[in-house]
Design a protein around this motif. Sequence first.
Motif, short mmCIF file in Angstrom:
data_model
loop_
_atom_site.label_atom_id
_atom_site.label_comp_id
_atom_site.label_asym_id
_atom_site.label_seq_id
_atom_site.Cartn_x
_atom_site.Cartn_y
_atom_site.Cartn_z
N LYS A 38 -20.40 -5.78 9.07
CA LYS A 38 -19.97 -5.83 7.68
C LYS A 38 -19.15 -4.59 7.33
N ALA A 39 -19.62 -3.42 7.77
CA ALA A 39 -18.89 -2.17 7.50
C ALA A 39 -17.52 -2.21 8.17
N GLN A 40 -17.44 -2.74 9.41
CA GLN A 40 -16.16 -2.84 10.10
C GLN A 40 -15.21 -3.79 9.38
N THR A 41 -15.76 -4.89 8.88
CA THR A 41 -14.94 -5.85 8.14
C THR A 41 -14.41 -5.23 6.85
N GLU A 42 -15.29 -4.49 6.17
CA GLU A 42 -14.87 -3.82 4.94
C GLU A 42 -13.81 -2.76 5.22
N ALA A 43 -13.98 -2.02 6.33
CA ALA A 43 -13.00 -1.01 6.70
C ALA A 43 -11.65 -1.66 7.01
N LYS A 44 -11.70 -2.78 7.72
CA LYS A 44 -10.46 -3.49 8.03
C LYS A 44 -9.75 -3.90 6.74
N ALA A 45 -10.53 -4.41 5.79
CA ALA A 45 -9.94 -4.87 4.53
C ALA A 45 -9.30 -3.70 3.78
N ARG A 46 -9.89 -2.51 3.88
CA ARG A 46 -9.35 -1.35 3.18
C ARG A 46 -8.21 -0.69 3.94
N PHE A 47 -8.32 -0.62 5.25
CA PHE A 47 -7.39 0.19 6.02
C PHE A 47 -6.31 -0.59 6.74
N GLU A 48 -6.53 -1.86 7.00
CA GLU A 48 -5.53 -2.63 7.73
C GLU A 48 -4.65 -3.40 6.76
N VAL A 49 -4.13 -2.65 5.80
CA VAL A 49 -3.24 -3.19 4.78
C VAL A 49 -2.28 -2.08 4.38
N ILE A 50 -1.04 -2.40 4.23
CA ILE A 50 -0.08 -1.42 3.72
C ILE A 50 0.16 -1.79 2.26
N THR A 51 -0.25 -0.90 1.37
CA THR A 51 -0.13 -1.19 -0.06
C THR A 51 1.32 -1.07 -0.51
N ASP A 52 1.59 -1.61 -1.69
CA ASP A 52 2.94 -1.51 -2.26
C ASP A 52 3.33 -0.05 -2.48
N ALA A 53 2.38 0.77 -2.93
CA ALA A 53 2.68 2.19 -3.15
C ALA A 53 3.04 2.88 -1.83
N GLU A 54 2.35 2.50 -0.75
CA GLU A 54 2.66 3.07 0.57
C GLU A 54 4.03 2.60 1.04
N LYS A 55 4.35 1.35 0.79
CA LYS A 55 5.68 0.84 1.16
C LYS A 55 6.77 1.59 0.41
N GLN A 56 6.51 1.93 -0.84
CA GLN A 56 7.49 2.67 -1.63
C GLN A 56 7.71 4.07 -1.04
N LYS A 57 6.63 4.71 -0.61
CA LYS A 57 6.77 6.04 0.02
C LYS A 57 7.59 5.93 1.30
N LEU A 58 7.35 4.89 2.07
CA LEU A 58 8.10 4.68 3.32
C LEU A 58 9.56 4.38 3.02
N LEU A 59 9.80 3.56 2.01
CA LEU A 59 11.16 3.21 1.63
C LEU A 59 11.93 4.45 1.17
N ALA A 60 11.24 5.37 0.53
CA ALA A 60 11.87 6.62 0.09
C ALA A 60 12.34 7.44 1.30
N CYS A 61 11.74 7.21 2.45
CA CYS A 61 12.15 7.90 3.69
C CYS A 61 13.31 7.17 4.36
N GLY A 62 13.57 5.94 3.93
CA GLY A 62 14.66 5.16 4.50
C GLY A 62 14.20 3.75 4.84
N ASP A 64 14.99 2.04 7.39
CA ASP A 64 14.63 1.96 8.81
C ASP A 64 13.19 2.43 9.04
N VAL A 65 12.74 3.42 8.27
CA VAL A 65 11.36 3.91 8.40
C VAL A 65 10.39 2.81 7.97
#
Length: 173
Positions: A38-62, A64-65
């Motif tokens: 259950k803990a592994q499943t919860e961790a996957k749900a939290r960590f194996e996702v790229i949020t919109d805010a994270e995508k925006q930070k990456l897009l600010a780098c370019g 291609d990034v």
Amino acid sequence: MWFIIILIVVVIVVKVKKTVDKAKNEQLDRERIEKKKKAQTEAKARFEVITDAEKQKLLACGEDVLSTTLNAFNKAIKGDADAMLFMAITYQAKIQNAKKSAYWMQKSSDAGSSDSKYWLGEFYVSGYGVPQDRVKGVSLIMDAAREGNKKAIQSLKENGMSVAEMRSVGIPV
């Protein structure tokens, strides 16, 4: 005669108790395994996702990034150790999320990357994204060094470990 009956009853009681104890231990083991899953499943749900805010930070780098990271992410969730390491570095350097960086570094290390094992050791030594645990950190660095990881070997040298000491614990120098 009574003695034999009492002895038989005691033997039966002891066997029943052992059986009950064994069943309780097996149930506890199943519960521990289930809790870990259950803990592994919860961790996957939290960590194996790229949020919109994270995508925006990456897009600010370019663009291609962002594109490269999304491609690496797709490989990482399928088990590619190098892609997992890439995700860990991206979360550290570009997105600046220590916990996600440590998560991906752990996954990459578990998948066999000696570079990740070394860096995860450094994370534990410093407490970056994980609870600080110097013993665990040094152990991971030594494991990476035993696998021939040059950064790990250099780190041990810089921290005072001699070549003779390294050889004595199976580090190829």
